[in-house]
Scaffold this active site. Structure first.
Site, PDB file in Angstrom:
ATOM      1  N   GLU A 181     -32.394  83.174  14.214  1.00 53.47           N
ATOM      2  CA  GLU A 181     -31.042  83.737  14.098  1.00 53.47           C
ATOM      3  C   GLU A 181     -31.076  85.027  13.287  1.00 53.47           C
ATOM      4  OE1 GLU A 181     -28.773  80.688  12.158  1.00 53.47           O
ATOM      5  OE2 GLU A 181     -29.472  81.234  10.172  1.00 53.47           O
ATOM      6  N   ARG A 192     -25.995  90.098   6.614  1.00 55.44           N
ATOM      7  CA  ARG A 192     -25.546  90.299   5.224  1.00 55.44           C
ATOM      8  C   ARG A 192     -26.782  90.456   4.344  1.00 55.44           C
ATOM      9  NH1 ARG A 192     -27.499  85.373   3.589  1.00 55.44           N
ATOM     10  NH2 ARG A 192     -27.271  83.741   5.145  1.00 55.44           N
TER      11      ARG A 192
END
Lengths: 80, 461
Positions: free
Chosen positions: B289, B293
């Site tokens: 994935e 951030r």
């Protein structure tokens, strides 16, 4: 008629329901036995069940669902 | 730079980290806080602090309206979301921009695209990034599922498309297992997530968790090499390293290039991390994935590259191009980060919020401690248990481990339980020293070696 307090073993957030959409573990006036779960304390994202610890005829909650609680704070009282 | 002020929509050690980076760039800093954090270090360090509500995160740090109201009142140019909380919330990123401010991170559309696990996997595959063998998306029925399993082989994971964070996963080792689990998994996913959609992935056994740090400004994209985060407990990272020990140079190159290809394919802007599983035996890596951030473990990368990733994020949000080109970024030495949590490793990792009595922090070249602690600070019970991160840099992995042992011996936090003893035991372990671990290593090690070293009588859950 004697009353006993159920105290929070940990500081954190107190929940009266197993999940937001569920019915509360106990309602005011319900009978409890010592092994019954009466709520959950969330401390640092981990969840700890609180048991009544005492048999009683009627429980009355002193804090609301999702209230912040301190260790040792009375969560509910139980009429023996 | 087009921004001169930033609001920090987070708390704890990362809020402190962001304030320091913002101040180094000359930005005015505004810290939001819940009632539980009024006395926090971040509040003391920021130029301004604004109360956004009660301790419960959903009434404060997760309350988009409260955060935006604070940002408007303080007239900031940008909002840095840190990690967790609203950091990967596309609606929040959109609302920040709609309110005329910069969101320090990628566009809402990129967050949305990469936040959907099935879509992210398709994006990765299109960019040429290897994905775990499995279905191309949702599987509609057991006949289609069985055909996929016949192709990829057992064991397989049946995963809920709407799941995440380890929830909604079942493992099947045989066809009988599979035929039993599949309908149950679908019913459970429908009940738990309101979406019975499933997808299938092969189980990569004894895999390592490696991840590539990326930076993009929308036009230029670079990687800052990889970290290894295989030491995990309950899918939470405990100890992270940069670079990954024992990753062959050619694999490193193709791994890092694949992350850049993925970033380029979506026109990525900001800092991000592409996570992979790596199989030592076959030397294959597989996409898991993308985290859109800054990550907790970003300092390990900063220690080996000399970059300041949080400053870079702020500069990108301020409209500046990347300050580095790929050829400017290289690996120097080795870094290890230990997450110091308020948990008692000898009592099943029971969390222990409370007041810090003494705090002694080790100092020296190549030693960094990112924290929000100070002596007398009361750690509230309402948020995660991370107290700080001890990051140590050495000329190579052996030197780094030696320095880490000294640094851990010099770190003293009293008044609350911490995971320092766990890290001391890991830093002294022969398998850890040899880099012999995978994502399932730590849980076994806790039950065997650590339980024995703790005296046997103590419970290790």
């Amino acid at each position: 008629m004697s009353k006993a307090e159920i105290k929070s073993p940990l500081p954190g957030m107190f929940y009266r329901r197993p999940s937001p959409d569920s019915a509360p573990f106990k309602n005011d006036g319900d009978a409890v036995s010592a092994a019954d779960v009466i709520g959950i304390v969330e401390v640092m994202k981990s969840f700890h069940e609180v048991t009544a610890g005492i048999d009683g005829k009627a429980i009355r909650f002193l804090v609301d669902d999702a209230d912040a609680v301190m260790a040792g704070q009375a969560l509910a009282e139980v009429e023996a | 730079m087009t921004i001169s002020s930033v609001l920090i929509a987070n708390r704890g050690e990362i809020a402190v980290r962001i304030i320091r980076a913002a101040k180094a760039l000359g930005l005015r800093t505004v810290q939001v806080y819940s009632h539980a954090d009024a006395g926090s270090l971040a509040v003391q360090l920021a130029d301004e602090a604004i109360d956004i509500g009660p301790p419960a995160a959903k009434k404060s740090y997760l309350n988009i309206e409260a955060v935006l109201a604070a940002a408007r009142a303080a007239k900031v140019d940008a909002i840095h979301p840190g990690y967790g909380f609203l950091s990967e919330n596309a609606d929040f990123a959109e609302a920040v921009v709609a309110a005329g401010m910069k969101f320090v991170g990628p566009d809402a559309s990129a967050i949305r695209l990469l936040g959907d696990k099935v879509v992210a996997r398709q994006v990765a595959a299109r960019a040429g990034v290897p994905t775990v063998p499995g279905s191309d998306g949702r599987v509609s029925d057991i006949t289609e599922a069985a055909a996929i399993v016949a192709r990829i082989g057992f064991p397989v994971m049946i995963k809920a498309a709407a799941g995440g964070g380890g929830r909604g996963i079942r493992i099947a080792h045989t066809l009988e297992d599979f035929e039993r689990h599949f309908p149950q998994a679908s019913a459970e996913a429908a009940a738990a997530f309101g979406d019975g959609g499933l997808y299938i992935e092969k189980v990569i056994e004894k895999a390592r968790h490696v991840e590539v740090q990326i930076l993009g400004d929308g036009r230029n994209f670079v990687h800052c090499y990889e970290r290894e985060c295989s030491l995990q407990r309950r899918r939470q990272k405990v100890w992270e390293e940069a670079p990954a020990a024992g990753l062959p140079a050619d694999v490193r190159e193709s791994l890092c290039d694949s992350a850049v290809a993925l970033a380029r394919s979506v026109g990525y802007s900001g800092a991000g991390t592409v996570e992979y599983l790596y199989d030592d035996a076959s030397r294959d890596f597989y996409f898991i994935e993308v985290n859109t951030r800054i990550q907790v473990e970003h300092p390990a990368t900063e220690m080996i590259t000399g970059l300041d990733l949080v400053q870079e994020m702020l500069r990108i949000a301020g409209g500046q191009p990347l300050s580095v080109r790929q050829e400017d970024i290289s690996i120097a030495g080795h870094a290890i980060e230990c997450r110091i949590n308020a948990e008692d490793p000898h009592r099943g990792f029971m969390p222990g919020p409370g007041t810090v009595e003494t705090l002694v922090v080790p100092r020296g070249e190549g030693i960094r401690f990112d924290t929000m602690l100070f002596a007398g600070y009361t750690v509230p019970p309402f948020y995660d248990s991370l107290l700080g991160k001890l990051i140590v840099h050495g000329s190579d992995r052996a030197a780094c481990l030696a320095k880490l042992r000294t640094a851990l011996a010099g770190l003293r936090i009293t008044g609350i339980p911490t995971t320092v003893p766990l890290h001391q035991a890991l830093a002294a372990d022969a398998d850890v020293a040899a880099g012999r671990f995978h994502t399932r290593f730590l849980e076994d090690w806790l039950e065997t070696k650590f339980a024995a070293s703790a005296g046997g009588a103590r419970e290790v859950a």
